[in-house]
Design a protein around this motif. Structure first.
Motif, PDB file in Angstrom:
ATOM      1  N   CYS A 135     126.496  92.182  80.109  1.00 26.73           N
ATOM      2  CA  CYS A 135     127.598  91.435  79.903  1.00 26.73           C
ATOM      3  C   CYS A 135     127.320  90.307  78.751  1.00 26.73           C
ATOM      4  O   CYS A 135     128.214  89.976  78.170  1.00 26.73           O
ATOM      5  N   HIS A 136     126.140  89.762  78.606  1.00 26.60           N
ATOM      6  CA  HIS A 136     125.827  88.737  77.730  1.00 26.60           C
ATOM      7  C   HIS A 136     125.843  89.481  76.272  1.00 26.60           C
ATOM      8  O   HIS A 136     125.701  88.337  75.318  1.00 26.60           O
ATOM      9  N   GLY A 137     125.657  90.615  76.168  1.00 29.54           N
ATOM     10  CA  GLY A 137     125.548  91.025  74.714  1.00 29.54           C
ATOM     11  C   GLY A 137     123.934  91.183  74.349  1.00 29.54           C
ATOM     12  O   GLY A 137     123.160  90.613  74.700  1.00 29.54           O
ATOM     13  N   ASP A 138     123.856  92.339  73.430  1.00 32.91           N
ATOM     14  CA  ASP A 138     122.592  92.496  72.822  1.00 32.91           C
ATOM     15  C   ASP A 138     121.941  91.315  72.214  1.00 32.91           C
ATOM     16  O   ASP A 138     120.764  91.249  71.942  1.00 32.91           O
ATOM     17  N   SER A 139     122.866  90.405  71.797  1.00 28.62           N
ATOM     18  CA  SER A 139     122.511  89.136  70.566  1.00 28.62           C
ATOM     19  C   SER A 139     123.112  87.870  71.402  1.00 28.62           C
ATOM     20  O   SER A 139     123.025  86.807  70.713  1.00 28.62           O
ATOM     21  N   GLY A 140     123.150  88.067  72.814  1.00 29.60           N
ATOM     22  CA  GLY A 140     123.454  86.883  73.570  1.00 29.60           C
ATOM     23  C   GLY A 140     125.014  86.294  73.202  1.00 29.60           C
ATOM     24  O   GLY A 140     125.195  85.205  73.253  1.00 29.60           O
TER      25      GLY A 140
END
Lengths: 218, 138
Positions: free
Chosen positions: B38-43
């Motif tokens: 949800c928050h993505g590989d790089s936040g």
């Protein structure tokens, strides 16, 4: 040139060659044979001696604006279908991230639409779906998120029409097991492509094939 | 005549550069399997649906809330960098106190975040005091 500068020079040249090699490979990979029309996917039927291609059956759902959505809502359009639910923690966030790309790419093209079926219709009311769609910043007319059926009905509908995995499984989150496929459907409601909606490169191919289909059939 | 070995060395160097970018720390592993979807590989988050962690002001002063949100999820609005996020987040009941502490340090100190480490005792204390269904976080 002395020995040291020669080595540095060769290192730089080799790096440049490596980069050149990488950038030459710019032809994107294709899922289906680029020299033939996109395939019509699914089992064909023989009725009264005629071969009928696999076609999505008529349907009637309710979208995030509480409007009734049927196959007529997609008349003259091609659309991308998938199966998700708003609280799905595993693959749906990736699918939504990728579907947003399709939404944005074809936002101004009325010939393209998106149909996302909730597999958790009891929780995903139109209101919940509206909040989800609003948070994603997507337009209802482009991207219908639908509910308004029993879970067993939509599982069956997805399996037999879109050939996707959608079933009860007590080991899966919320008991819902499903695949992350994006299904490309043409204006005759024939399936013309299946793509893994959790992988950016697959969705690149989907976007490419939508453009192809638009060129070939409009 | 010794051009080929050097050419080869250049290529190996290049492959190493591309291969070495993964973060294999324990925090990165927990993040990847429990949060990155949800928050993505790089936040980076996803629009207004999933809040970003990279550059999120919320992470700075909410150590206790963070611990409870990670364990129990959250279903109240959160304001992050002045923007309201209202989608519920599921809890991660299977993460131990230690894993949550490692994760908090990871997200507070990755992707440009530089909020420092939180002592384990503070995380443990916060987790002991979490409401069973977290309504914290405001």
């Amino acid at each position: 040139m002395n020995n040291f500068t020669e080595k540095i020079f060769l290192l730089v040249v080799s790096l440049l060659l490596a980069f050149a090699g990488a950038s030459c490979n710019s032809q994107p990979p294709q899922k289906y044979d680029p020299n033939k029309p996109l395939p019509v996917i699914g089992p064909s039927k023989r009725v009264d001696g005629k071969v009928l291609t696999h076609q999505i059956e008529p349907f009637s759902f309710v979208d995030q604006d509480s409007n009734i959505v049927t196959e007529k809502s997609f008349e003259g359009k091609l659309f991308v279908a998938d199966f998700f639910f708003s609280t799905c923690p595993d693959i749906c966030p990736k699918m939504s991230q990728q579907m947003v790309r399709v939404h944005d790419e074809f936002l101004k093209d009325e010939r393209v639409a998106i149909l996302s079926h909730s597999l958790d219709p009891a929780y995903d009311t139109p209101k919940v779906l509206k909040e989800y769609a609003t948070a994603l910043g997507v337009e209802t007319q482009k991207w219908h998120m639908v509910t308004g059926y029993e879970r067993s009905e939509i599982n069956k509908f997805g399996q037999s029409n879109y050939l996707v995995t959608a079933m009860e499984d007590s080991n899966a989150p919320k008991g819902i097991l499903h695949g992350g496929n994006f299904v490309l459907v043409d204006k005759n409601r024939n399936i013309r492509g299946m793509y893994d909606g959790t992988i950016a490169e697959e969705v690149d191919m989907l976007i490419h094939d939508i453009k192809r289909l638009l060129n070939e059939e409009y | 005549m010794f051009a080929w070995p050097i050419l080869l060395a250049g290529l190996i160097f290049l492959i190493y550069q591309f291969g070495a970018k993964g973060d294999n720390s324990a925090g990165a592993k927990i993040y990847k399997s429990h949060c990155a979807n949800c928050h993505g590989d790089s936040g980076e988050g996803l629009r207004s649906l999933y809040p970003p962690l990279a550059g999120a002001d919320y992470l700075k002063d909410h150590e206790a809330d963070l611990a409870c949100i990670i364990r129990n999820g959250v279903d109240v609005d959160l304001i992050i960098n002045g923007k309201t996020y209202n989608q519920p987040m599921p809890g991660n009941q299977l993460l131990s106190d230690q894993e949550i502490a490692i994760l908090i340090d990871h997200i507070r100190n990755s992707w440009g975040n530089d909020y420092g480490n939180v002592p384990f005792s503070k995380v443990k204390n916060a987790l002991d005091l979490c409401a069973p269904t977290s309504k914290s976080g405001k």
